[in-house]
Design an enzyme around this catalytic site. Structure first.
Site, PDB file in Angstrom:
ATOM      1  N   SER A  85      -5.997  15.268   1.313  1.00 32.15           N
ATOM      2  CA  SER A  85      -7.127  15.020   2.221  1.00 32.15           C
ATOM      3  C   SER A  85      -8.470  15.073   1.522  1.00 32.15           C
ATOM      4  O   SER A  85      -9.499  14.869   2.175  1.00 32.15           O
ATOM      5  CB  SER A  85      -7.165  16.075   3.341  1.00 32.15           C
ATOM      6  OG  SER A  85      -6.016  16.011   4.109  1.00 32.15           O
ATOM      7  N   THR A 187      -9.063  18.877   4.932  1.00 37.55           N
ATOM      8  CA  THR A 187     -10.465  18.686   4.541  1.00 37.55           C
ATOM      9  C   THR A 187     -11.127  20.040   4.355  1.00 37.55           C
ATOM     10  O   THR A 187     -10.942  20.933   5.180  1.00 37.55           O
ATOM     11  CB  THR A 187     -11.188  17.929   5.679  1.00 37.55           C
ATOM     12  OG1 THR A 187     -10.742  16.594   5.655  1.00 37.55           O
ATOM     13  CG2 THR A 187     -12.698  17.956   5.536  1.00 37.55           C
ATOM     14  N   THR A 205     -14.104  15.439   1.740  1.00 37.20           N
ATOM     15  CA  THR A 205     -12.877  14.872   2.305  1.00 37.20           C
ATOM     16  C   THR A 205     -12.625  13.459   1.789  1.00 37.20           C
ATOM     17  O   THR A 205     -13.571  12.773   1.353  1.00 37.20           O
ATOM     18  CB  THR A 205     -12.976  14.810   3.849  1.00 37.20           C
ATOM     19  OG1 THR A 205     -11.708  14.456   4.401  1.00 37.20           O
ATOM     20  CG2 THR A 205     -14.002  13.793   4.313  1.00 37.20           C
ATOM     21  N   ARG A 215     -14.818   2.901   6.971  1.00 34.56           N
ATOM     22  CA  ARG A 215     -14.968   3.996   7.933  1.00 34.56           C
ATOM     23  C   ARG A 215     -15.539   5.248   7.250  1.00 34.56           C
ATOM     24  O   ARG A 215     -15.089   5.662   6.192  1.00 34.56           O
ATOM     25  CB  ARG A 215     -13.611   4.320   8.546  1.00 34.56           C
ATOM     26  CG  ARG A 215     -13.631   5.397   9.634  1.00 34.56           C
ATOM     27  CD  ARG A 215     -13.204   6.731   9.109  1.00 34.56           C
ATOM     28  NE  ARG A 215     -13.077   7.744  10.174  1.00 34.56           N
ATOM     29  CZ  ARG A 215     -12.961   9.048   9.942  1.00 34.56           C
ATOM     30  NH1 ARG A 215     -12.930   9.497   8.698  1.00 34.56           N
ATOM     31  NH2 ARG A 215     -12.854   9.901  10.942  1.00 34.56           N
ATOM     32  N   VAL A 216     -16.521   5.848   7.884  1.00 32.77           N
ATOM     33  CA  VAL A 216     -17.069   7.124   7.419  1.00 32.77           C
ATOM     34  C   VAL A 216     -16.873   8.125   8.552  1.00 32.77           C
ATOM     35  O   VAL A 216     -17.094   7.791   9.718  1.00 32.77           O
ATOM     36  CB  VAL A 216     -18.573   6.974   7.075  1.00 32.77           C
ATOM     37  CG1 VAL A 216     -19.215   8.323   6.803  1.00 32.77           C
ATOM     38  CG2 VAL A 216     -18.745   6.050   5.858  1.00 32.77           C
ATOM     39  N   THR A 238     -13.674  20.264  11.005  1.00 28.19           N
ATOM     40  CA  THR A 238     -12.551  19.473  10.502  1.00 28.19           C
ATOM     41  C   THR A 238     -11.830  18.863  11.697  1.00 28.19           C
ATOM     42  O   THR A 238     -12.011  19.314  12.831  1.00 28.19           O
ATOM     43  CB  THR A 238     -11.586  20.346   9.674  1.00 28.19           C
ATOM     44  OG1 THR A 238     -10.534  19.526   9.147  1.00 28.19           O
ATOM     45  CG2 THR A 238     -10.965  21.459  10.507  1.00 28.19           C
ATOM     46  N   GLY A 241     -12.921  13.064  13.082  1.00 28.67           N
ATOM     47  CA  GLY A 241     -14.360  12.976  12.854  1.00 28.67           C
ATOM     48  C   GLY A 241     -15.119  12.274  13.955  1.00 28.67           C
ATOM     49  O   GLY A 241     -16.268  12.619  14.251  1.00 28.67           O
TER      50      GLY A 241
HETATM   51  C1  SD4 Z   1     -12.752  12.925   9.030  1.00 28.35           C
HETATM   52  N1  SD4 Z   1     -13.042  15.225   9.652  1.00 28.35           N
HETATM   53  O1  SD4 Z   1     -12.938  12.129   8.112  1.00 28.35           O
HETATM   54  C2  SD4 Z   1     -12.457  14.368   8.666  1.00 28.35           C
HETATM   55  C3  SD4 Z   1     -10.971  14.533   8.531  1.00 28.35           C
HETATM   56  C4  SD4 Z   1     -10.459  15.913   8.402  1.00 28.35           C
HETATM   57  O2  SD4 Z   1      -8.778  17.272   7.637  1.00 28.35           O
HETATM   58  O3  SD4 Z   1     -11.066  16.885   8.754  1.00 28.35           O
HETATM   59  N2  SD4 Z   1      -9.274  16.054   7.862  1.00 28.35           N
HETATM   60  O4  SD4 Z   1     -12.759  12.606  10.208  1.00 28.35           O
END
Ligand code: SD4
Length: 324
Positions: A85, A187, A205, A215-216, A238, A241
């Site tokens: 991740s 993450t 992450t 995608r962000v 986490t 997102g």
């Molecule tokens: C996201 N919050 O890119 C992050 C993913 C995440 O463990 O937390 N993964 O949406």
């Protein structure tokens, strides 16, 4: 049996794990006051990032700043090819590109971030350079990569054979369905407070596996994936997102602490806000927070979220309390 042991037994944490000193008290609202007793410095990270947390603790002990500590701690999962991740070995998007998001915030309120960045193992360090060496807060994509090269970071291939194989398997059905607590959903968001009570934070992450290209997520967005206010406290997030961005989750947690809530209650209130506004079927969101006194907490939508805390070289693992 002590009240704490009694309570932990009720929620299913075994006393053998307790006596090994491996699992700390679950910071449910019931016993939050027990950790409001400041013991500084303190580091807290999302998921079972225990090596990252103890690395941060050691960096501080060896004379680094709280920001140095967080940066060095976050390098641990970024450099680990088995952590799918974060950083090197992170799962790619559906077109096979590993794109990274990261940010840092320091106690003076400064912030730096990189998004949609490929080819560099340690986006957290590039984010720090954005904060310290540019007039900007966020650099994205090719611009972030050019900046990283200028700053002397080495360009590498982030896609491991294991990740390439996983994408091939995924491509058979091509069904995008981020799994709750799965895909080594770990993450890293890390918050630290030093012996003077100064706070800092970082988040790094590779985002959600098999996301659309470009995608962000929340992780590099100041206020969503991370927020630090040195007068009040800090929070990081986490999980899915999109839910965290729509509620500016980490900023919300810090503002709730400003209004007097404990870190635990603030995380819980933010999770409830998300659940009351959006369809959260099949989703996970977790927040952790620390306040200016070193009290900390965490809360998630669903079971399975964990976080780690270091008030000493020894790491404590917490099972988060949850809503659903
Ligand atoms: C996201 N919050 O890119 C992050 C993913 C995440 O463990 O937390 N993964 O949406």
């Amino acid at each position: 049996m002590s009240k704490r042991r009694d309570f932990l037994k009720k929620i299913g944490i075994s006393s053998s794990l307790l006596s090994l000193g491996f699992i700390g008290s679950c910071s449910d609202s019931k016993n939050v006051s027990s950790n409001s007793q400041a013991q500084l410095p303190l580091f807290i990270s999302t998921w079972n990032n225990h090596k990252a947390n103890s690395t941060a603790f050691n960096t501080l002990k060896e004379g680094g700043t709280v920001l140095d500590a967080i940066e060095s701690g976050i390098h641990v999962p970024e450099n680990d090819p088995n952590d799918t991740s974060v950083g090197y070995g992170g799962r790619p998007d559906r077109d096979g590109y590993v794109t990274l998001d990261a940010c840092m915030m320091s106690s003076d309120g400064n912030a730096g971030s990189v998004t949609f960045m490929s080819g560099f193992k340690n986006p957290i360090s590039v984010a720090r350079k954005v904060m310290e060496n540019t007039p900007h807060v966020m650099l994205s994509g090719i611009g972030a990569e050019d900046f990283a090269l200028q700053e002397g970071f080495e360009k590498i291939n982030l896609l491991t054979d294991d990740s390439a194989r996983a994408l091939e398997e995924w491509s058979v059905k091509s069904k995008y369905a981020p799994k709750i607590n799965a895909e080594r959903h770990d993450t890293i968001g890390m918050l630290g407070i030093d012996a003077h009570g100064d706070l800092a934070g970082g988040c790094s992450t590779s985002g959600l596996a098999y996301k659309m290209r470009g995608r962000v997520g929340d992780s590099p967005i100041i206020g969503a994936g991370l927020y630090v206010d040195n007068e009040i406290g800090a929070a990081t997030a986490t999980g899915l997102g999109e839910l965290i961005m729509k509620t500016v989750g980490s900023f919300l947690v810090v503002e709730l602490m400003r209004n007097g809530l404990s870190p635990q209650e603030a995380c819980k209130t933010a999770v409830k806000r998300i659940a009351s506004r959006y369809n959260v079927d099949d989703s996970q969101v977790g927040f952790i927070a620390v306040n200016k006194n070193g009290a900390f907490g965490g809360y998630s939508l669903r079971s399975g979220f964990q976080y780690v805390v270091n008030k000493s070289p020894q790491t404590e693992l917490f099972d988060s309390s949850y809503l659903l």
